[in-house]
Design a protein around this motif. Structure first.
Motif, PDB file in Angstrom:
ATOM      1  N   ASP A  67       0.878  -1.201  -0.089  1.00 34.76           N
ATOM      2  CA  ASP A  67       0.048   0.029   0.243  1.00 34.76           C
ATOM      3  C   ASP A  67       0.847   1.197   0.071  1.00 34.76           C
ATOM      4  OD1 ASP A  67      -2.276  -1.418  -0.064  1.00 34.76           O
ATOM      5  OD2 ASP A  67      -2.463  -1.436   2.175  1.00 34.76           O
ATOM      6  N   ILE A  93       1.285   5.179   1.066  1.00 36.27           N
ATOM      7  CA  ILE A  93       0.533   5.888   2.173  1.00 36.27           C
ATOM      8  C   ILE A  93       0.826   7.354   1.790  1.00 36.27           C
ATOM      9  CG2 ILE A  93       0.557   6.598   4.752  1.00 36.27           C
ATOM     10  CD1 ILE A  93       1.624   3.852   4.978  1.00 36.27           C
ATOM     11  N   ASP A 111      -1.991   9.968   3.226  1.00 35.44           N
ATOM     12  CA  ASP A 111      -2.754  10.610   4.362  1.00 35.44           C
ATOM     13  C   ASP A 111      -2.180  10.166   5.623  1.00 35.44           C
ATOM     14  OD1 ASP A 111      -4.078  11.845   6.057  1.00 35.44           O
ATOM     15  OD2 ASP A 111      -6.278  11.471   5.018  1.00 35.44           O
ATOM     16  N   ASP A 139      -4.666   7.927   7.532  1.00 37.00           N
ATOM     17  CA  ASP A 139      -5.447   6.922   6.856  1.00 37.00           C
ATOM     18  C   ASP A 139      -4.730   5.813   7.342  1.00 37.00           C
ATOM     19  OD1 ASP A 139      -6.635   5.309   5.188  1.00 37.00           O
ATOM     20  OD2 ASP A 139      -5.661   5.809   3.504  1.00 37.00           O
ATOM     21  N   GLU A 140      -5.019   5.177   8.619  1.00 31.76           N
ATOM     22  CA  GLU A 140      -4.473   3.929   9.305  1.00 31.76           C
ATOM     23  C   GLU A 140      -5.129   3.011   8.872  1.00 31.76           C
ATOM     24  OE1 GLU A 140      -1.789   3.987  10.732  1.00 31.76           O
ATOM     25  OE2 GLU A 140      -1.418   6.130  11.747  1.00 31.76           O
ATOM     26  N   LYS A 141      -4.242   2.117   8.074  1.00 36.49           N
ATOM     27  CA  LYS A 141      -5.085   0.774   7.344  1.00 36.49           C
ATOM     28  C   LYS A 141      -4.867  -0.332   8.323  1.00 36.49           C
ATOM     29  CE  LYS A 141      -4.387   1.865   2.509  1.00 36.49           C
ATOM     30  NZ  LYS A 141      -4.249   3.429   2.672  1.00 36.49           N
TER      31      LYS A 141
END
Length: 403
Positions: free
Chosen positions: A58, A60, A62, A65-67
């Protein structure tokens, strides 16, 4: 060199962002685990999906924006990184790193990481030459940040000059060299002296010199980054000591000699970068000497010569001395190297701008028993340290290979 290494690739918002795709691809092909962080501006030049496809992770953008709820993304990446690469690095992100700003995912991660950082600047020629940008890069260089120097040529803005981001192939090569350098001194025990010794006249007065300890500290920090086990014997200094080393604090020349001799037999490399006082008072007053007479006489006696003692006692150790000169540098350097039985001697003319005590740069020459080995241009003390330790490592490997 890159197999299973974790590289965090930061992409900031410049037209050279398109080159980051090729850089990411080449790093993955070389075996690295690449995690990409993009600034919001970078996404205007190249889509995150492109980097996600190439890195297979992925991307990153943001900060919020914690996935993965089990970790804080920027701390997790900062901790996992073996190396952080910022390419392209705009004037803006360089300024953020230099001044400790953290207002997006990339700058926050850079502030949180303890991993080495490599920066590949890319900008207009006049921006690159601006004093503010040059000052920011100087600050980063002094902290040990590595640079992939921009090339000179046609820029996207139409200008011709320096500011074009280094080609991906060359950046990958620089990264290979970095990881190679990390192993150059693996398993070696390096003993380094730094700073200026203090010779007490009374409890509040002493004899010393202008040494800041910056050169010795830079050597210690660089040796540690090359895999060495470092012991740093430091006298009076004006800058914080590097972490990750065994720090032994001393004051006088005699204390430094004792500390060095105690550790000499267990050392592979000895680098005497300290500025040791040549003389000390015959007597040290127990109480402060009062200002009564028009004159005061302080008798001095010669201090022990630490480098000469090490040169006489060494067995298999590789010994490097330093010489701060004001004239006839070649003649004095070779004389000192021979008299003190050094394997290598680093000399500089402290009267030259940028080469004296307390500066962040140095202008040095390397000598061995055959004479001048190399005369380096003016560069940061961390740059001098890297050149010096690379030369030492190469010579030790050659010597071990012939035994």
């Amino acid at each position: 060199m890159l197999e299973n290494k974790t590289v965090v690739l930061g992409i900031s918002g410049g037209i050279a962002a398109y080159k980051a795709a090729a850089l990411c691809s080449k790093l993955v092909q070389a075996g690295a685990q690449v995690h990409v962080i993009m600034t919001e501006s970078a996404t205007r030049f190249i889509a995150p999906l492109t980097l996600q496809t190439l890195s297979r992770h992925d991307v990153i953008v943001d900060t919020f924006d914690e996935k993965d709820a089990s970790v804080v993304s920027h701390i997790d990446l900062a901790d996992r990184a073996d190396l952080v690469v910022v390419a392209p690095a705009t004037a803006n992100i360089i300024a953020k790193i230099a001044h400790g700003l953290a207002d997006d995912m990339l700058s926050t991660t850079l502030l949180a990481t303890t991993a080495p950082v490599l920066v590949a600047p890319a900008m207009n020629v006049h921006m690159y030459a601006h004093p503010a940008v040059q000052a920011n890069m100087q600050v980063l260089a002094e902290r040990g940040v590595l640079f992939a120097e921009p090339g000179t040529g046609q820029l996207a803005c139409g200008y011709v000059g320096k500011g074009r981001m280094e080609e991906p192939e060359q950046i990958v090569e620089a990264i290979r060299h970095f990881f190679r350098d990390q192993r150059l001194l693996a398993g070696k025990k390096v003993l380094i002296t730094a700073g200026g010794t203090v010779e007490r006249i009374d409890p509040v007065r002493y004899l010393t010199n202008d040494s800041s300890g910056k050169m010795g500290f830079a050597i210690a920090e660089t040796a540690r980054s090359m895999g060495a086990q470092v012991t740093l014997v430091a006298a009076k200094t004006s800058v914080p000591a590097p972490g990750g080393v065994e720090l032994v604090r001393v004051q006088s020349a005699q204390e430094m000699l004792n500390a060095v001799i105690e550790r000499l037999a267990d050392s592979d490399i000895v680098i005497k970068a300290a500025a040791v006082a040549d003389y000390r008072p015959v007597e040290t007053a127990v109480r402060k000497i009062k200002k009564n007479d028009e004159e005061i006489n302080v008798r001095l006696v010669k201090n022990p010569d630490i480098l000469q003692t090490v040169g006489r006692m060494k067995t298999t150790q590789y010994v490097v001395g330093f010489a701060a000169e004001t004239e006839r540098i070649d003649e004095h350097a070779m004389d000192k190297l021979q008299r003190k039985n050094c394997d290598l001697l680093v000399a500089n003319d402290v009267t030259l701008e940028g080469a004296g005590f307390g500066t962040d740069t140095n202008l040095v020459r390397f000598y061995d028993r055959q004479g001048l080995v190399e005369a380096l241009p003016l560069m940061s003390k961390h740059g001098v340290a890297r050149q010096l330790l690379t030369l030492i490592a190469e010579r030790i490997q050659t010597k071990e290979g012939t035994n």
